[in-house]
Write an enzyme that holds these catalytic residues in place. Structure first.
Site, PDB file in Angstrom:
ATOM      1  N   SER A   1     -27.753  27.722 -18.113  1.00  0.00           N
ATOM      2  CA  SER A   1     -27.279  26.930 -19.400  1.00  0.00           C
ATOM      3  C   SER A   1     -27.486  27.923 -20.158  1.00  0.00           C
ATOM      4  CB  SER A   1     -27.459  25.774 -19.753  1.00  0.00           C
ATOM      5  OG  SER A   1     -27.150  24.822 -20.689  1.00  0.00           O
TER       6      SER A   1
ATOM      7  N   ASP B   1     -17.174  21.022 -17.120  1.00  0.00           N
ATOM      8  CA  ASP B   1     -18.276  20.831 -17.389  1.00  0.00           C
ATOM      9  C   ASP B   1     -18.247  19.792 -18.684  1.00  0.00           C
ATOM     10  OD1 ASP B   1     -20.739  21.335 -18.901  1.00  0.00           O
ATOM     11  OD2 ASP B   1     -20.811  23.161 -17.859  1.00  0.00           O
TER      12      ASP B   1
ATOM     13  N   HIS C   1     -22.339  19.733 -15.484  1.00  0.00           N
ATOM     14  CA  HIS C   1     -23.029  20.567 -16.231  1.00  0.00           C
ATOM     15  C   HIS C   1     -24.425  21.190 -15.298  1.00  0.00           C
ATOM     16  CE1 HIS C   1     -24.717  23.677 -18.936  1.00  0.00           C
ATOM     17  NE2 HIS C   1     -25.785  23.001 -19.439  1.00  0.00           N
TER      18      HIS C   1
END
Length: 455
Positions: A233, A359, A388
């Site tokens: 991320s 996502d 995600h």
């Protein structure tokens, strides 16, 4: 015709009477059906799609340069990257995949050993180690650190926004890599991992100096151990930006970027577009607000604490905290300057990027397809589903597909001819970075946390 004309009742009254003849249970069933359709689409579920394919999943899509040695020598040998990704049947939604990790109970026990690392500006970073011997032979957990001449490969993990070494997906990755014979070190962001801020500075999506110092330190301490890195991320954004800044001049042999946001400006607009995304935005914003308020006493440059107390989204935090501490004129300026998509072309070492097209936090709209295709050092793997940092698989959702894929890729890279980087034998130069062992407090994570000074 005469019968209809002879009645004095309104057609609407007749319609109401007819409607009342329908059993209430039929209305309930109709309402539940419409609600199910709404929720199915709102949650972006794909259970029916998976059902029609017998839950075989969708193939991974690979994007790379046709002259890419990384693909020919490494990725071509990775079965997972050439197979299908099948989600856990009862988690066939990117939102279920994303949220379930927060309540994932079957997380591997990681008995980290902690180093407290001090940066040149006085900041403190918790480095949590999980050695392969601690996973394979728990009885040896009393041993003291890693010998400087150890040749075991090391993978540095850079967590996402507000995440640290205790996060479920980080533990999955650390445990899997350690089980495969690697030494893993999780580089917690400043102020996370149970260590207080000790300088007037916080981490952000584009601050690469901390990871630069940590990698240089690890290379100096363990010159014979191949170094790799995995960013997740926001950690992936930091890692790719760092790789672009360094080019080939980095001690790292290879890296992987998982669910990178790529373009923060587009991502900011995306996360405010729909109600489902705004929930993530608000949750992360509130978490960041708590993070800033926790360290209020040692952040004198932050003056507008009234506005900080009203933070309700990521952009608010970036405006009132990041831009002030990092000296960016506006939030959009910050997003444009630190987004890692513009650095992909300059990456000089093998890099695998994994992104899910559904996502719900980092939209597919930001993926730099052309840049990944142009750089011979980059392979981009995209999956149709996964959420995600999710990709939960199996009926019991006990494993993450991307964790297995990263493990397979790094092991293949480490044993390939691309792992021929020379190790600098420099044990006499004193590093300007020294560790401390006076942190105000530390976390105990699934076992005893041991402190080790960085020599």
């Amino acid at each position: 015709m005469d019968c209809i004309g002879s009645t004095s009742e309104s057609p609407y009254i007749l319609l109401l009477k007819a409607a009342l003849l329908i059993p209430i249970s039929h209305y309930v069933l109709g309402f539940l059906f419409l609600l199910s359709v709404f929720l199915y689409n709102y949650l972006e579920m794909y259970f029916i799609q998976e059902l029609l394919t017998g839950f075989k999943g969708q193939y991974v899509s690979l994007t790379f340069n046709s002259c890419c040695d990384l693909y020919q020598e490494v990725v071509s040998k990775c079965k997972l990257l050439h197979g299908r990704v099948s989600s856990t049947p009862w988690l066939c939604s990117p939102h279920f995949q994303t949220i379930f990790l927060q309540f994932f109970e079957r997380v591997p026990a990681c008995n980290y050993q902690r180093q407290l690392f001090k940066t040149p500006d006085g900041g403190t970073i918790a480095l949590d180690w999980l050695r392969n011997v601690d996973v394979k032979k728990p009885s040896s957990e009393g041993s003291d650190g890693i010998p400087s001449d150890d040749k075991t490969p090391i993978v540095v993990v850079i967590p996402g926004l507000t995440s640290d070494s205790s996060s479920a997906y980080v533990k999955h990755l650390a445990f899997k890599m350690a089980k495969s014979g690697w030494n893993v070190v999780v580089s917690n962001h400043r102020g996370l991992g149970g260590v207080a801020i000790t300088s007037d500075s916080l981490y952000n999506a584009g601050y690469t100096e901390d990871i630069r110092k940590i990698i240089d330190h690890l290379h100096t301490q363990y010159p014979q151990a191949p170094l790799f890195a995995v960013g997740t991320s926001i950690g992936a954004n930091v890692l790719v930006k760092f790789l672009g800044e360094e080019g080939v001049d980095t001690p790292l042999v290879g890296a992987a970027a998982i669910c990178s946001p790529w373009d923060l400006l587009i991502g900011d607009r995306f996360i405010k577009r729909r109600a489902a995304q705004r929930i993530y935005d608000r949750a992360l914003g509130i978490g960041l607000k708590a993070y800033a308020q926790l360290h209020q006493s040692i952040l004198p440059r932050l003056k507008d604490w009234e506005s900080i107390s009203k933070i309700s989204c990521i952009r608010d935090y970036d405006k009132h905290v990041v831009c002030v501490l990092a000296n960016y004129e506006t939030v959009d300026t910050y997003y444009r300057k630190v987004s890692c998509g513009g650095y992909v072309a300059k990456v000089g070492i093998p890099l695998l990027c994994i992104s899910a097209l559904d996502d719900p936090v980092c939209t597919r709209e930001t993926i730099p397809w052309d840049e990944c295709r142009a750089n011979k050092n980059v392979v981009l793997a995209t999956t149709q589903h996964g959420g995600h940092l999710g990709h939960l698989e199996g009926m019991t959702a006990k494993s993450l597909w991307w964790v297995r894929a990263v493990d397979e890729y790094l092991c293949a890279l480490n044993s390939s001819s691309l792992n021929r980087r020379e190790k600098i034998q420099n044990t006499t130069v004193d590093s300007p970075l020294k560790s401390i062992d006076e942190a105000p407090y530390v976390n105990v994570m699934n076992g005893l946390v041991k402190r080790h000074q960085v020599k």
